[in-house]
Design an enzyme around this catalytic site. Structure first.
Site, mmCIF file in Angstrom:
data_model
loop_
_atom_site.group_PDB
_atom_site.id
_atom_site.type_symbol
_atom_site.label_atom_id
_atom_site.label_comp_id
_atom_site.label_asym_id
_atom_site.label_seq_id
_atom_site.Cartn_x
_atom_site.Cartn_y
_atom_site.Cartn_z
ATOM 1 N N LYS A 82 0.801 -1.282 -0.207
ATOM 2 C CA LYS A 82 0.112 0.080 0.020
ATOM 3 C C LYS A 82 0.927 1.367 0.144
ATOM 4 C CE LYS A 82 -2.342 -0.735 3.838
ATOM 5 N NZ LYS A 82 -1.792 -2.138 4.217
ATOM 6 N N ARG A 110 -10.514 0.582 8.556
ATOM 7 C CA ARG A 110 -9.867 -0.624 8.823
ATOM 8 C C ARG A 110 -11.056 -1.510 9.779
ATOM 9 N NH1 ARG A 110 -4.310 0.718 8.747
ATOM 10 N NH2 ARG A 110 -2.799 -1.096 9.463
ATOM 11 N N ARG A 128 11.540 -4.727 5.684
ATOM 12 C CA ARG A 128 11.411 -3.236 5.280
ATOM 13 C C ARG A 128 11.770 -2.485 6.068
ATOM 14 N NH1 ARG A 128 4.822 -1.437 5.238
ATOM 15 N NH2 ARG A 128 4.980 -1.775 7.163
ATOM 16 N N ARG A 137 10.573 0.209 11.574
ATOM 17 C CA ARG A 137 9.329 0.667 12.263
ATOM 18 C C ARG A 137 9.219 -0.460 13.388
ATOM 19 N NH1 ARG A 137 4.040 1.073 8.395
ATOM 20 N NH2 ARG A 137 3.265 -0.054 10.198
ATOM 21 N N ARG A 165 -0.926 -7.912 13.934
ATOM 22 C CA ARG A 165 -1.810 -6.972 12.742
ATOM 23 C C ARG A 165 -2.453 -7.827 11.643
ATOM 24 N NH1 ARG A 165 3.980 -4.335 11.214
ATOM 25 N NH2 ARG A 165 2.749 -3.089 9.489
HETATM 26 P P1 AMP Z 1 -0.169 1.259 9.112
HETATM 27 O O1 AMP Z 1 1.043 2.230 8.739
HETATM 28 O O2 AMP Z 1 -1.197 1.414 7.987
HETATM 29 O O3 AMP Z 1 0.433 -0.156 9.164
HETATM 30 O O4 AMP Z 1 -0.669 1.357 10.378
HETATM 31 C C1 AMP Z 1 0.108 1.320 11.612
HETATM 32 C C2 AMP Z 1 -0.551 0.978 12.950
HETATM 33 O O5 AMP Z 1 -1.370 2.207 13.086
HETATM 34 C C3 AMP Z 1 -1.734 -0.118 12.868
HETATM 35 O O6 AMP Z 1 -1.074 -1.254 13.296
HETATM 36 C C4 AMP Z 1 -2.537 0.611 14.045
HETATM 37 O O7 AMP Z 1 -2.216 0.443 15.177
HETATM 38 C C5 AMP Z 1 -2.801 2.107 13.732
HETATM 39 N N1 AMP Z 1 -3.740 2.283 12.568
HETATM 40 C C6 AMP Z 1 -3.289 2.949 11.375
HETATM 41 N N2 AMP Z 1 -4.581 3.238 10.671
HETATM 42 C C7 AMP Z 1 -5.667 2.759 11.452
HETATM 43 C C8 AMP Z 1 -7.132 2.464 11.464
HETATM 44 N N3 AMP Z 1 -7.723 2.917 10.630
HETATM 45 N N4 AMP Z 1 -7.731 2.269 12.876
HETATM 46 C C9 AMP Z 1 -7.097 1.912 13.662
HETATM 47 N N5 AMP Z 1 -5.800 1.767 13.867
HETATM 48 C C10 AMP Z 1 -5.158 2.397 12.771
#
Ligand code: AMP
Length: 218
Positions: A14, A89, A128, A161, A172
């Site tokens: 993504k 999400r 990553r 990260r 996740r």
């Molecule tokens: P990402 O960078 O999209 O992988 O998001 C990293 C982390 O941010 C996720 O594992 C969640 O802890 C939090 N997060 C991001 N987007 C959301 C969302 N739409 N709803 C809830 N938590 C989120």
């Protein structure tokens, strides 16, 4: 108009594809994950509140997330399109977003889903590296930066990260299947879903997604 929701499990690509989509189609890339990470590194009240949740791979509350997205999407730079990455999400977020989108005149008009098998996802996530400044994403095996450990785009040292380890990844991925995957059916029923195979390689996938976005823009 391109009001895009970009979906896919962690590691599907993504962030990588969001970068060129945002540049080529001139729409702001809005990543809720990036927004949360910024809040965490700035040490704000929000950042402290969500730090442990994000680092262990769990989801931030729907209420907090929706409020953040509403504020960001209401800004003028989203009036001519946007690319939402990592939101919605959960089904609750998707339903809230359906109402919010209408209310602020920013309803989504397409959902791009990138799919990939679990074995590939875990491999990609643990190798990553990301730029903490501009969000660009690299891979120490398949997508190395020109200079080792340095972002090609802005010259910042790359980091791994905190949630890109196997343990957090498992949480996740489980959250993805439980809470996020059901949204595919939700958006299929709404007639917005476009599905892509994330295993075909960067160039091929970029070509396919570009063709779709150009078609929708006509
Ligand atoms: P990402 O960078 O999209 O992988 O998001 C990293 C982390 O941010 C996720 O594992 C969640 O802890 C939090 N997060 C991001 N987007 C959301 C969302 N739409 N709803 C809830 N938590 C989120």
């Amino acid at each position: 108009m391109l009001n895009i929701i970009l979906m896919g499990p962690p590691g599907a690509g993504k962030g990588t594809h969001a970068q060129w989509m945002s540049t080529d189609f001139q729409i702001p890339h809005i990543s809720t994950g990036d927004m949360f990470r910024e809040a965490m590194s700035s040490g704000s009240a929000l950042g402290n509140q969500i730090k442990d949740i994000v680092n262990r791979g769990d989801l931030v509350s729907d209420e907090l997330t929706c409020a953040l997205v509403k504020e960001r999407l209401s800004k003028p730079d989203c009036a001519n399109g946007y690319l939402l990455d990592g939101f919605p999400r959960t089904l609750e977020q998707a339903k809230a977003f359906r109402e919010m989108g209408k209310e602020i005149g920013r309803a989504p008009n397409l959902v791009v889903n990138i799919a990939a098998p679990d074995e590939l996802l875990v491999q990609r996530i643990t190798t990553r590296r990301v730029c903490p400044h501009c969000g660009a994403s690299y891979n120490v095996v398949t997508m190395k930066p020109k200079q080792e450990g340095i972002c090609d785009v802005c010259g910042t040292p790359l980091i791994q990260r905190k949630d890109d380890n196997e343990e957090s990844f498992k949480v996740r991925l489980a959250n993805y299947y439980k809470s996020t995957a059901p949204l595919l059916e939700f958006y299929r029923e709404e007639g917005l879903l476009h599905e892509f195979d994330g295993t075909v390689g960067f160039v091929a996938l970029k070509k396919d997604i570009t063709a779709l976005l150009q078609e929708i823009q006509k």
